[in-house]
Motif scaffolding. Structure first.
Motif, mmCIF file in Angstrom:
data_model
loop_
_atom_site.group_PDB
_atom_site.id
_atom_site.type_symbol
_atom_site.label_atom_id
_atom_site.label_comp_id
_atom_site.label_asym_id
_atom_site.label_seq_id
_atom_site.Cartn_x
_atom_site.Cartn_y
_atom_site.Cartn_z
ATOM 1 N N GLY A 75 0.828 -1.205 0.000
ATOM 2 C CA GLY A 75 0.000 0.000 0.000
ATOM 3 C C GLY A 75 0.856 1.246 0.000
ATOM 4 O O GLY A 75 2.006 1.219 0.451
ATOM 5 N N VAL A 77 1.279 5.709 0.315
ATOM 6 C CA VAL A 77 0.817 6.948 0.946
ATOM 7 C C VAL A 77 1.038 8.086 -0.046
ATOM 8 O O VAL A 77 2.102 8.156 -0.674
ATOM 9 C CB VAL A 77 1.609 7.229 2.247
ATOM 10 C CG1 VAL A 77 1.148 8.535 2.876
ATOM 11 C CG2 VAL A 77 1.449 6.079 3.231
ATOM 12 N N ASN A 102 -6.100 2.045 -6.389
ATOM 13 C CA ASN A 102 -6.704 1.555 -5.141
ATOM 14 C C ASN A 102 -5.692 0.939 -4.175
ATOM 15 O O ASN A 102 -6.060 0.472 -3.101
ATOM 16 C CB ASN A 102 -7.909 0.633 -5.394
ATOM 17 C CG ASN A 102 -7.545 -0.570 -6.207
ATOM 18 O OD1 ASN A 102 -6.355 -0.807 -6.456
ATOM 19 N ND2 ASN A 102 -8.542 -1.328 -6.636
ATOM 20 N N ASP A 103 -4.407 0.963 -4.540
ATOM 21 C CA ASP A 103 -3.368 0.606 -3.560
ATOM 22 C C ASP A 103 -2.893 1.827 -2.770
ATOM 23 O O ASP A 103 -2.060 1.689 -1.870
ATOM 24 C CB ASP A 103 -2.179 -0.069 -4.252
ATOM 25 C CG ASP A 103 -2.504 -1.504 -4.650
ATOM 26 O OD1 ASP A 103 -3.402 -2.106 -4.007
ATOM 27 O OD2 ASP A 103 -1.883 -2.016 -5.602
ATOM 28 N N VAL A 104 -3.383 3.017 -3.139
ATOM 29 C CA VAL A 104 -3.104 4.206 -2.305
ATOM 30 C C VAL A 104 -4.044 4.115 -1.104
ATOM 31 O O VAL A 104 -5.260 4.191 -1.243
ATOM 32 C CB VAL A 104 -3.340 5.521 -3.087
ATOM 33 C CG1 VAL A 104 -3.133 6.727 -2.176
ATOM 34 C CG2 VAL A 104 -2.420 5.592 -4.299
ATOM 35 N N LYS A 105 -3.468 3.902 0.080
ATOM 36 C CA LYS A 105 -4.289 3.614 1.263
ATOM 37 C C LYS A 105 -4.494 4.824 2.160
ATOM 38 O O LYS A 105 -5.385 4.834 3.003
ATOM 39 C CB LYS A 105 -3.639 2.489 2.100
ATOM 40 C CG LYS A 105 -3.445 1.190 1.331
ATOM 41 C CD LYS A 105 -4.774 0.599 0.913
ATOM 42 C CE LYS A 105 -4.617 -0.733 0.189
ATOM 43 N NZ LYS A 105 -5.842 -1.133 -0.512
ATOM 44 N N LEU A 106 -3.630 5.830 1.998
ATOM 45 C CA LEU A 106 -3.681 6.973 2.919
ATOM 46 C C LEU A 106 -3.282 8.240 2.164
ATOM 47 O O LEU A 106 -2.295 8.223 1.416
ATOM 48 C CB LEU A 106 -2.707 6.706 4.077
ATOM 49 C CG LEU A 106 -2.597 7.732 5.188
ATOM 50 C CD1 LEU A 106 -3.932 7.882 5.939
ATOM 51 C CD2 LEU A 106 -1.506 7.300 6.187
ATOM 52 N N GLN A 124 -9.295 11.101 -3.236
ATOM 53 C CA GLN A 124 -9.844 10.190 -2.229
ATOM 54 C C GLN A 124 -10.938 9.327 -2.863
ATOM 55 O O GLN A 124 -10.999 8.122 -2.637
ATOM 56 C CB GLN A 124 -10.397 11.011 -1.047
ATOM 57 C CG GLN A 124 -10.669 10.208 0.197
ATOM 58 C CD GLN A 124 -12.040 9.552 0.194
ATOM 59 O OE1 GLN A 124 -12.942 10.014 -0.500
ATOM 60 N NE2 GLN A 124 -12.167 8.471 0.941
ATOM 61 N N THR A 127 -9.300 6.662 -5.234
ATOM 62 C CA THR A 127 -8.452 5.637 -4.612
ATOM 63 C C THR A 127 -9.172 4.874 -3.500
ATOM 64 O O THR A 127 -8.800 3.751 -3.182
ATOM 65 C CB THR A 127 -7.201 6.286 -3.968
ATOM 66 O OG1 THR A 127 -7.641 7.244 -2.985
ATOM 67 C CG2 THR A 127 -6.337 6.984 -5.003
ATOM 68 N N ALA A 129 -8.836 5.855 -0.530
ATOM 69 C CA ALA A 129 -7.882 5.969 0.589
ATOM 70 C C ALA A 129 -8.500 6.698 1.778
ATOM 71 O O ALA A 129 -9.449 7.478 1.627
ATOM 72 C CB ALA A 129 -6.646 6.729 0.122
ATOM 73 N N LYS A 130 -7.929 6.440 2.961
ATOM 74 C CA LYS A 130 -8.271 7.241 4.141
ATOM 75 C C LYS A 130 -7.557 8.582 4.021
ATOM 76 O O LYS A 130 -6.477 8.652 3.415
ATOM 77 C CB LYS A 130 -7.768 6.568 5.416
ATOM 78 C CG LYS A 130 -8.579 5.389 5.837
ATOM 79 C CD LYS A 130 -8.036 4.898 7.182
ATOM 80 C CE LYS A 130 -8.783 3.653 7.602
ATOM 81 N NZ LYS A 130 -8.095 2.962 8.681
ATOM 82 N N ALA A 176 0.995 2.836 6.228
ATOM 83 C CA ALA A 176 0.119 2.157 5.271
ATOM 84 C C ALA A 176 1.013 1.130 4.605
ATOM 85 O O ALA A 176 2.068 1.471 4.088
ATOM 86 C CB ALA A 176 -0.427 3.137 4.253
#
Ligand SMILES: [Zn+2]
Length: 306
Positions: A75, A77, A102-106, A124, A127, A129-130, A176
């Protein structure tokens, strides 16, 4: 006025109301477009091919505004989303590096002005992501789009809102996948400004990357950083942030406006054969702190003379 005349006046007002309301809406949209006209946005948003800065740290922003991807096998960032209109550029750049959105998690930010956080809402969405930010920045990102107490409150456009923003603490580390970054609050340019640090390695050679937020004392007319009744912390905030930058461990300095840390010159030297040494400078953060201190001193002097 007779009762009948009053009734006719009310009917006339009611019939005119939609036209008046739409006239006011169009006029205020035009006012806003004029008020927040951005003469530099087209230049900032010029496309830039993404590239590896060092190790797992990549530049994915347009030419004039940094957006930094820190990758891991589990993941990624992303820090900063540049302008609202930069979101497609950043998304394309992430994909061009071979990463999946969608591998961007944050998604994190330095400061939540339209030129660094404008694209976060769209990124956001794309992705999933949070999004996490300092308390002041989280409020702006999720609720107001422009922050109370922002020195540029009346002269910059609000940012598109992001739903669901987690709140970070000063000194907190976030991760992440296998990526771990630390938030250092460096208020001044905005009350929620945040500098990010992490380690990036190529083989056994590891460096501390510092993505240092802006420390420029810029404001709308009439705002005084030295006015202790309205902004009691402003000068102390700047001084503490500058002191942090001066002492922090620092090998590779990055900044939200890449030219501030001479990124393009350093890359040119790297391409000309200097290799990784062109990117690193153990004094870079101290030099930026010295520059910020001089700017702050000049600003305080000019406010005293006004
Ligand atoms: Zn700014």
């Amino acid at each position: 006025m007779t009762r009948e005349l009053k009734r006719r006046c009310v009917v006339l007002m009611m019939s005119l109301f939609p036209a008046i309301a739409s006239f006011v809406a169009v006029a205020s949209a035009q006012d806003n477009a004029q008020k927040f006209a951005c003469t530099k946005c087209a230049e900032w948003n010029v496309r830039q091919l993404p590239f590896r800065i060092y190790g797992n740290t990549y530049y994915v922003g347009p030419r004039g505004l940094s957006s930094i991807l820190v990758s891991s096998p589990h993941g990624h960032v992303l820090i900063d989303g540049a302008l609202a209109e930069s979101a497609p550029v950043i998304a394309d750049n992430i994909r061009a590096l071979g990463f999946r959105l969608n591998d961007v998690k944050l998604i994190l930010s330095t400061h939540v002005h339209y030129d660094h956080a404008g694209g976060i809402a769209e990124l956001q969405k794309q992705t999933g992501a949070k999004v996490a930010a300092s308390p002041w920045s989280a409020e702006v990102l999720s609720k107001s789009g422009i922050g109370n107490g922002d020195p540029q409150f009346n002269i910059i456009r609000p940012i598109p809102l992001v739903s669901n923003v987690s709140v970070l603490m000063d000194g907190e580390s976030v991760s992440a996948g296998g990526t771990r970054l630390t938030a250092h609050f460096t208020p001044g340019h905005t009350p929620g400004a945040t500098t990010w640090t992490w380690r990036s390695c190529e083989g056994s050679r590891c460096f501390t990357v510092v993505y240092a937020d802006s420390l420029a004392a810029i404001s709308q007319d009439g705002f005084r950083f030295t006015d202790t009744s309205d902004h009691s912390h402003a000068i102390d905030d700047f001084k503490r942030s500058i002191a942090f930058l001066r002492k922090t461990d620092c090998d590779i300095l990055l900044t939200p406006h890449p030219e501030v840390s001479e990124l393009w010159d350093r890359l040119k030297r790297r391409e000309e054969g200097a290799g990784w040494r062109a990117l690193t400078n153990r004094n870079a953060c101290r030099e930026l702190a010295d520059h910020a201190e001089e700017q702050l001193h000049n600003r305080i002097e000019s406010e005293r003379q006004r």
